[in-house]
Design a protein around this motif. Structure first.
Motif, PDB file in Angstrom:
ATOM      1  N   THR A 238       4.181   8.737   4.887  1.00 40.77           N
ATOM      2  CA  THR A 238       3.076   8.493   3.959  1.00 40.77           C
ATOM      3  C   THR A 238       2.257   9.769   3.757  1.00 40.77           C
ATOM      4  OG1 THR A 238       2.988   6.336   4.988  1.00 40.77           O
ATOM      5  CG2 THR A 238       1.216   6.860   3.465  1.00 40.77           C
ATOM      6  N   ASN A 346      -0.202  -1.625   0.422  1.00 43.73           N
ATOM      7  CA  ASN A 346       0.797  -2.548  -0.117  1.00 43.73           C
ATOM      8  C   ASN A 346       0.597  -3.905   0.539  1.00 43.73           C
ATOM      9  OD1 ASN A 346       2.247  -0.768  -1.804  1.00 43.73           O
ATOM     10  ND2 ASN A 346       3.125   0.199   0.001  1.00 43.73           N
ATOM     11  N   GLY A 367       0.115   2.145  -4.036  1.00 47.04           N
ATOM     12  CA  GLY A 367       1.160   2.365  -3.034  1.00 47.04           C
ATOM     13  C   GLY A 367       2.561   2.078  -3.530  1.00 47.04           C
ATOM     14  N   ARG A 368       2.658   1.546  -4.752  1.00 48.98           N
ATOM     15  CA  ARG A 368       4.008   1.323  -5.284  1.00 48.98           C
ATOM     16  C   ARG A 368       4.595   2.648  -5.752  1.00 48.98           C
ATOM     17  NH1 ARG A 368       2.982  -4.484  -8.221  1.00 48.98           N
ATOM     18  NH2 ARG A 368       1.375  -5.021  -6.723  1.00 48.98           N
ATOM     19  N   ASN A 371       4.544   6.268  -2.563  1.00 49.24           N
ATOM     20  CA  ASN A 371       5.168   5.436  -1.531  1.00 49.24           C
ATOM     21  C   ASN A 371       6.060   6.304  -0.658  1.00 49.24           C
ATOM     22  OD1 ASN A 371       7.383   3.549  -0.440  1.00 49.24           O
ATOM     23  ND2 ASN A 371       5.894   2.127  -1.287  1.00 49.24           N
TER      24      ASN A 371
END
Ligand SMILES: NC(=O)c1ccc[n+]([C@@H]2O[C@H](COP(=O)([O-])OP(=O)(O)OC[C@H]3O[C@@H](n4cnc5c(N)ncnc54)[C@H](O)[C@@H]3O)[C@@H](O)[C@H]2O)c1
Ligand SMILES: O=C(O)C[C@H](O)C(=O)O
Ligand SMILES: [Mg+2]
Length: 435
Positions: A238, A346, A367-368, A371
């Motif tokens: 991340t 998410n 967060g899509r 990612n």
């Protein structure tokens, strides 16, 4: 707030005359539904049948979408399917042989007695396992189920669909076999002991959705005690992708990333690693907030600074990153014009990109798109190719730079479906590993 969570496919038949599909699209939009993939199933002279993927915020909205489409003249809905559930029937992964066994000769070559000579060769020369077994191309995806996405501690079995998803991405983006390992303990001693006992079958260990703070000790100890690459995806995967999007945003806005004032909301696995990565990159002002005092102390321990409230952070920072798992935490009125907002939780973000942009943000993502799927496949491909025993900070920064350099001007992040992005990440990581 447009949190589009319910996905259904409508199988819709319309007259084959221009304008009819537009009526369907308008009917869906009038109910507030979003349209995803559209596949034409039959293109006849009289009628056309399409699969239309629809996203809705609630079941009531889905009902309204269906009612609106059904009300259209000469339009029929043949079926409504739940393709998300359908894609999970029987699981998403399987172990498959790479060799066909068609003759007794094949059997003797791939199994006994032929296999014995390979076993003895490896016994005499253990590094040969890298060439004559799948070990060097297989990564364990290890979870205890305590922080599955932002769903919390739902247990490893309920988290298995996420682990299978990571395995699919490993395979398709990097040609790596990812094997989910579900642990029924979160005790660091037990986790470390278990992973140590099974690690010989793997070329690397991806820790996934293991909650904080125990994830920190587990990763640190495994990195020290194992001679294969170990990475906690929610931390470093991340952080890599976040640094990449910060670099892209700064490039577009003409800001020096090291001089940007960056605020991190939520200092758990993802948040603390993001702060550490930004500071390691050279960003001078990194501020964090968390509802837990221990998390604030941890950030200070790494040289980060804390602020007293969410409001203060939103008022102070040019770039805001959020990883709390709390949907809707950032209110539109907190967003300042020109701010960059990365709300990465998410399945639902702290603020949707649409709401953040409408409130004046210069760039916004959830967060899509930002990612860790953009990072972990190439990071492990690079580390396995290099044959290194550790994934170092320079390798992670190299991955972030590669992602940022691969991002089209004006975008924050590349499309994860572009296979070249995973190749450039792998190459950058392999190169950094050898420097
Ligand atoms: N987009 C990505 O690639 C990506 C990657 C990893 C994690 N995430 C998301 O980030 C979220 C957190 O994941 P994690 O693994 O870091 O979990 P975590 O449990 O380790 O961390 C969450 C942190 O947020 C803090 N928090 C919760 N509510 C808060 C609030 N109202 N104000 C301030 N702090 C608050 C908690 O105290 C905790 O420290 C999840 O929703 C996950 O889906 C996204
Ligand atoms: O699994 C994802 O989509 C990203 C991330 O690992 C998360 O936990 O949210
Ligand atoms: Mg995760």
């Amino acid at each position: 707030m447009a949190l589009q969570d319910i996905i259904r496919t409508l199988i819709v038949e319309t007259p084959s005359k221009p304008g009819n599909f537009a009526k369907v699209a308008t009917a869906i939009g009038a109910a507030g539904g979003g349209i995803g993939d559209i596949t034409t199933i039959k293109n006849g002279t009289l009628s056309t049948i399409r699969d239309i993927s629809v996203n809705c915020e609630s079941f009531e909205q889905l009902e309204q979408v269906i009612e609106n489409v059904r009300a259209l003249e000469n339009v029929k809905i043949h079926a409504i399917t739940d393709d998300v559930l359908k894609a999970h029937e029987g699981g998403k992964i399987q172990m498959k042989s790479r060799i066909d066994v068609r003759s007794l000769g094949d059997l003797q070559r791939i199994y006994t007695p032929g296999v014995a000579s390979v076993c003895l060769d490896i016994q005499a020369n253990p590094q040969k396992a890298r060439y004559f077994t799948s070990i060097g191309n297989t990564v364990a995806i290890v979870t205890d189920g305590t922080a599955i996405l932002g769903l919390g501690n739902i247990g490893p079995v309920a988290g298995m669909p996420v682990m299978e998803g990571k395995s699919v991405l490993f395979d398709q983006f990097a040609g790596i076999s990812g094997v989910p390992i579900l642990l029924d303990t979160s005790d660091p001693d037990a986790v470390v002991e278990t992973v140590k006992h099974i690690h010989q079958g793997f070329g690397g260990i991806l820790l996934e959705d293991i909650g904080s703070p125990h994830c920190f000790e587990i990763e640190e100890r495994l990195k020290k005690e194992l001679n294969i690459p170990v990475m906690h995806d929610d931390q470093h995967g991340t952080a890599v992708v976040t640094l990449a999007s910060v670099l892209s945003a700064c490039r577009s806005t003409g800001v020096d990333p090291k001089k940007a004032v960056i605020g991190q909301i939520g200092l758990g696995a993802a948040g603390l690693a993001i702060c550490r990565m930004l500071m390691a990159y050279g960003v001078e002002e990194v501020y964090g907030i968390d509802r837990q005092v221990e998390a604030l102390e941890r950030l200070k321990g790494y040289g980060g600074q804390t602020l007293e409230s969410l409001e203060k952070l939103m008022a102070t920072c040019d770039i805001v990153v959020a990883t709390t798992g709390v949907a809707g935490l950032i209110k539109p009125e907190m967003v300042r014009p020109g701010q960059i907002i990365l709300a990465l939780s998410n399945p639902n973000p702290e603020i949707t990109p649409e709401d953040a942009l409408a409130a004046g943000a210069a760039f916004a993502a959830d967060g899509r798109s930002v990612n860790n799927a953009l990072g972990f496949p190439g990071i492990f491909r690079g580390a396995l190719n290099a044959g290194v025993s550790d994934i170092s900070y320079p390798m992670l920064v190299a991955a972030a730079r590669a992602i940022a350099n691969h991002t089209k001007p004006g975008d924050l992040i590349p499309n994860p479906l572009d296979p070249t992005v995973h190749q450039v990440v792998a190459r950058a990581v392999e190169q950094a590993a050898q420097e």
